[in-house]
Write a protein that holds these residues in place. Structure first.
Motif, short mmCIF file in Angstrom:
data_model
loop_
_atom_site.label_atom_id
_atom_site.label_comp_id
_atom_site.label_asym_id
_atom_site.label_seq_id
_atom_site.Cartn_x
_atom_site.Cartn_y
_atom_site.Cartn_z
N UNK A 45 0.82 -1.22 0.00
CA UNK A 45 0.00 0.00 0.00
C UNK A 45 0.85 1.27 0.00
N UNK A 46 2.00 1.24 0.69
CA UNK A 46 2.88 2.43 0.70
C UNK A 46 3.46 2.71 -0.66
N UNK A 47 3.89 1.65 -1.36
CA UNK A 47 4.45 1.82 -2.71
C UNK A 47 3.40 2.38 -3.67
N UNK A 48 2.18 1.84 -3.58
CA UNK A 48 1.11 2.33 -4.46
C UNK A 48 0.75 3.77 -4.15
N UNK A 49 0.68 4.09 -2.85
CA UNK A 49 0.34 5.46 -2.45
C UNK A 49 1.38 6.44 -2.97
N UNK A 50 2.67 6.11 -2.80
CA UNK A 50 3.73 7.00 -3.29
C UNK A 50 3.69 7.11 -4.81
N UNK A 51 3.48 5.99 -5.49
CA UNK A 51 3.41 6.01 -6.96
C UNK A 51 2.26 6.89 -7.44
N UNK A 52 1.12 6.83 -6.74
CA UNK A 52 -0.04 7.65 -7.13
C UNK A 52 0.20 9.13 -6.85
N UNK A 53 0.88 9.44 -5.74
CA UNK A 53 1.23 10.84 -5.44
C UNK A 53 2.15 11.37 -6.54
N UNK A 54 3.14 10.57 -6.93
CA UNK A 54 4.09 10.98 -7.97
C UNK A 54 3.38 11.12 -9.32
N UNK A 55 2.45 10.20 -9.62
CA UNK A 55 1.70 10.30 -10.88
C UNK A 55 0.90 11.59 -10.93
N UNK A 56 0.28 11.95 -9.81
CA UNK A 56 -0.49 13.20 -9.77
C UNK A 56 0.44 14.41 -9.87
N UNK A 57 1.64 14.31 -9.25
CA UNK A 57 2.66 15.37 -9.33
C UNK A 57 3.07 15.58 -10.78
N UNK A 58 3.28 14.48 -11.50
CA UNK A 58 3.69 14.59 -12.91
C UNK A 58 2.60 15.28 -13.73
N UNK A 59 1.34 14.91 -13.48
CA UNK A 59 0.24 15.56 -14.21
C UNK A 59 0.17 17.04 -13.86
N UNK A 60 0.25 17.34 -12.57
CA UNK A 60 0.02 18.70 -12.08
C UNK A 60 1.13 19.66 -12.53
N UNK A 61 2.36 19.16 -12.56
CA UNK A 61 3.48 20.04 -12.90
C UNK A 61 4.03 19.78 -14.30
N UNK A 62 4.51 18.57 -14.57
CA UNK A 62 5.18 18.30 -15.84
C UNK A 62 4.22 18.45 -17.01
N UNK A 262 12.56 11.98 8.53
CA UNK A 262 14.01 12.22 8.48
C UNK A 262 14.70 10.91 8.16
N UNK A 263 15.02 10.73 6.89
CA UNK A 263 15.58 9.48 6.42
C UNK A 263 16.89 9.72 5.68
N UNK A 264 17.59 8.64 5.40
CA UNK A 264 18.90 8.75 4.74
C UNK A 264 18.83 8.46 3.24
N UNK A 265 17.75 7.84 2.82
CA UNK A 265 17.52 7.60 1.39
C UNK A 265 16.06 7.89 1.10
N UNK A 266 15.80 8.68 0.06
CA UNK A 266 14.42 9.11 -0.17
C UNK A 266 14.19 9.45 -1.64
N UNK A 267 12.92 9.49 -2.00
CA UNK A 267 12.53 9.86 -3.36
C UNK A 267 12.11 11.33 -3.36
N UNK A 268 12.63 12.07 -4.30
CA UNK A 268 12.27 13.48 -4.39
C UNK A 268 11.90 13.85 -5.82
N UNK A 269 11.17 14.93 -5.94
CA UNK A 269 10.85 15.49 -7.25
C UNK A 269 11.37 16.92 -7.28
N UNK A 270 12.13 17.25 -8.31
CA UNK A 270 12.68 18.61 -8.40
C UNK A 270 12.40 19.21 -9.77
N UNK A 271 12.10 20.50 -9.73
CA UNK A 271 11.84 21.28 -10.94
C UNK A 271 12.86 22.41 -10.99
#
Length: 651
Positions: A45-62, A262-271
């Motif tokens: 569920x965490x992987x799907x939730x993050x993937x869906x957030x990123x998919x919406x981010x791509x639509x909203x910005x990219x 506060x983690x040592x490895x993470x996924x980010x989106x940058x513009x």
């Protein structure tokens, strides 16, 4: 439509943490080996939730802003980060326990201890209720202990003032606070040493002999800057334009103790939005101009306050609170995105960086901070990086990272131009000829005009590097020349929104979690349909074979509509099946019962209200498709389908 009381029970972080762990949203990485702080694995569920957030981010910005998408490497040669300034300055202040050697992040230590003392003061004054014994047990963590001790009014004001501008303190100033207020390691009650800088990058090496030192990138941004010329060429040589990417980054956090925050490895989106430094307007700013944001500017923080101002982004830009239209445009768009995916707007603010906390590359920066159980957490940073990055990489490599722009009307200028007779210059001054040329070359127009006048009188004298040089007309002539400029060359500035998806995901889970009024053990995640891991739960009432064709039909039709669904045909009661999917945030459920087999009807259940509607299978699928796509809401669905009375219409 039923009314739901989501605040019947106060938020309980321990219940949410138990749910997230039990349902495997995420868990400590390498857990069976004891784990490593700050590293987490995401479950289904965490992987799907993050993937869906990123998919919406791509639509909203990219997609909406026609951005150029990149995917650049994680492993980066050391010279890149030496040039960008990260090797020298990408660091946090840490302190060590003087007896155990335990390492703590200095600003977090000061914050936790002072907040704990203020909480103890409120308790002693009767302003905060004492937690029950069972709650105390739940909250036994490695955190500053709250002791009910009343503070002097002056101390309360001092502590609140310090906390309001904590991010503005330098390392030595944090050390001074530790000494002045006797701030100790809350785990051991031992004193701590002087703050020291700790670089957050993970060092590595490239090649079999390690001949190329490198780093795991702490941000994705440098990949954009190093590819600027290619991006500019792809965009037909025009600015403004934006590039964007989603990827992994790594930061060797000093003492990660706050889960995904506060983690040592993470996924980010940058513009990276490249813009003309002389024109930072934005063509779509008028579309967001009236959006009201909660702003906490640097002047308010420095005065010791955290009071936000609610203001339209248009007014904030007009008044110079936000530096320019492009920066303001992205703040408004970030606000829209976070609210769209389910962040509570009442717990979202934009805080401006103060002088000391500004990144070495930034001229202005605002953080989108989201309130959660640990306080306000930066989840998105939006910085005006000016021309810093392109300038330093260009200077280091000799590659011109610039825009060459044809002018509509050529610019005609006249200026004085010095010209040396190099034969005479070499004979007269030998090795000092270069010093003299440099000195004259650095003169402005006023100085050259004055020098020209002196030469017209016969001779002139100038000083350079402690020496006097006599100039005559046969050595140097200065003439007024006309120049026609048809190309303008400039280094673009960069506006950078930077998103930490793990932090956004966790705060979204907090904002979405509540417990049923009639049963505190029944937790619910009210995630918006656009980001939920599963959109629709298919629940056959019986495991008899006659249900199989209907289950297959509904599943296939939902799949063709692009809707992710799951079938729960377990033997547990229908109530339990719905309850465990409420925990996963599944917004809709469809039930196939004996009436479905006989009459081809199906019920539709909404997660939060638990209300149910009924209708023909195809009608229900059409309504649930629109609900998931966001073209209608639940009240509208209630107008389309009749309410289900709980009775199966079977002969």
């Amino acid at each position: 439509m039923s009314v739901v009381n989501k605040s019947a029970h106060p938020f309980d972080k321990s219940r949410l943490d138990a749910l997230l762990n039990r349902r495997f949203f995420y868990a400590p990485a390498f857990e069976i080996y004891g784990g490593v702080a700050g590293l987490y694995d995401y479950g289904p569920p965490g992987s799907s939730l993050q993937a869906n957030i990123i998919a919406e981010w791509r639509k909203h910005f990219i997609v909406e802003d026609h951005m150029l998408e990149l995917d650049t490497t994680i492993m980066t040669p050391a010279p890149v980060f030496e040039t960008s300034g990260h090797v020298a300055r990408f660091a946090d202040w840490m302190v060590k326990d003087t007896k155990t050697g335990d390492v703590l992040r200095a600003d977090h230590l000061v914050k936790n201890v002072l907040q704990s003392r203020l909480a103890g003061d409120r308790e002693a004054r009767g302003l905060a209720a004492q937690p029950k014994d069972d709650e105390k047990d739940k909250k036994k963590k490695k955190k500053a202990k709250t002791v009910a001790v009343q503070l002097a009014d002056d101390f309360v004001k001092e502590f609140e003032n310090i906390l309001a501008q904590l991010d503005n303190y330098s390392g030595p100033e944090l050390g001074e606070l530790c000494r002045k207020y006797d701030i100790r390691n809350p785990d051991t009650d031992n004193e701590v040493g002087e703050p020291q800088q700790f670089n957050l990058m993970f060092a590595s090496s490239i090649g079999p002999t390690g001949q190329h030192p490198g780093f795991l990138r702490p941000e994705t941004a440098q990949g954009h800057f190093l590819n600027f010329s290619r991006l500019l060429d792809f965009n037909n040589g025009r600015v403004p334009f934006a590039s964007a990417q989603v990827g992994r980054s790594f930061r060797n956090e000093i003492s990660p103790r706050a889960g995904l925050l506060r983690v040592r490895e993470f996924t980010m989106g940058e513009i990276e939005h490249f813009v003309d430094p002389e024109d930072k307007s934005h063509s779509r700013f008028h579309q967001v101009r009236d959006i009201v944001l909660s702003l906490l500017d640097r002047h308010v923080q420095v005065s010791g306050s955290t009071q936000v101002t609610h203001m339209s982004i248009g007014e904030a830009v007009d008044r110079g609170i936000v530096a320019n239209e492009t920066l303001g445009y992205f703040l408004a768009r970030i606000n829209l995105f976070l609210i769209k995916i389910g962040i509570n707007p009442d717990r979202l603010r934009f805080r401006q960086h103060m002088g000391n906390e500004m990144a070495h590359y930034a001229t202005d920066c605002w953080d989108a901070e989201i309130e959660n159980a640990t306080g306000w957490t930066e989840c998105v940073g939006c910085a005006d990086r000016a021309a810093y990055d392109l300038s330093v990489h260009s200077a280091k490599t000799g590659q011109p990272l610039v825009v060459r722009q044809a002018l509509k009307e050529p610019v005609v200028t006249e200026k004085e131009v010095p010209e040396f007779n190099k034969k005479v210059l070499g004979k007269t001054y030998g090795r000092d000829a270069g010093v003299l040329q440099k000195a004259v070359g650095e003169m402005d127009q006023a100085q050259l005009t004055r020098l020209k006048g002196e030469l017209a009188q016969g001779s002139a004298t100038i000083s350079a590097e402690g020496k006097e040089f006599s100039l005559t007309p046969d050595l140097l002539t200065i003439e007024r020349k006309t120049f026609k400029q048809s190309i303008r060359e400039f280094t673009p500035n960069v506006i950078e929104p930077s998103f930490g998806f793990g932090r956004i995901l966790y705060t979204l889970l907090e904002h979405s979690f509540w417990c049923r009024e009639q049963d505190i053990e029944r937790g619910v995640l009210s995630l918006p349909p656009i980001v939920t891991p599963t959109k629709v739960l298919i629940v056959p009432l019986s495991s008899k074979e006659e249900f199989d064709p209907l289950v297959q039909e509904v599943s296939t039709k939902l799949r063709k509509a692009g809707i992710f669904s799951r079938v729960d045909d377990s033997n547990t009661s229908i109530g339990k099946r719905y309850a465990r999917n409420d925990e996963l945030g599944t917004p809709f459920g469809v039930t196939l019962d004996f009436a479905s087999v006989q009459n081809r009807t199906m019920t539709l259940r909404e997660r939060d209200t638990t209300d149910q509607l009924i209708g023909p299978i195809d009608d229900v699928i059409a309504v649930v498709t629109e609900l998931v796509q966001g073209t209608i809401d639940w009240p509208a669905a209630c107008q389309r389908l009749p309410a289900y009375d709980g009775v199966q219409a079977v002969d």
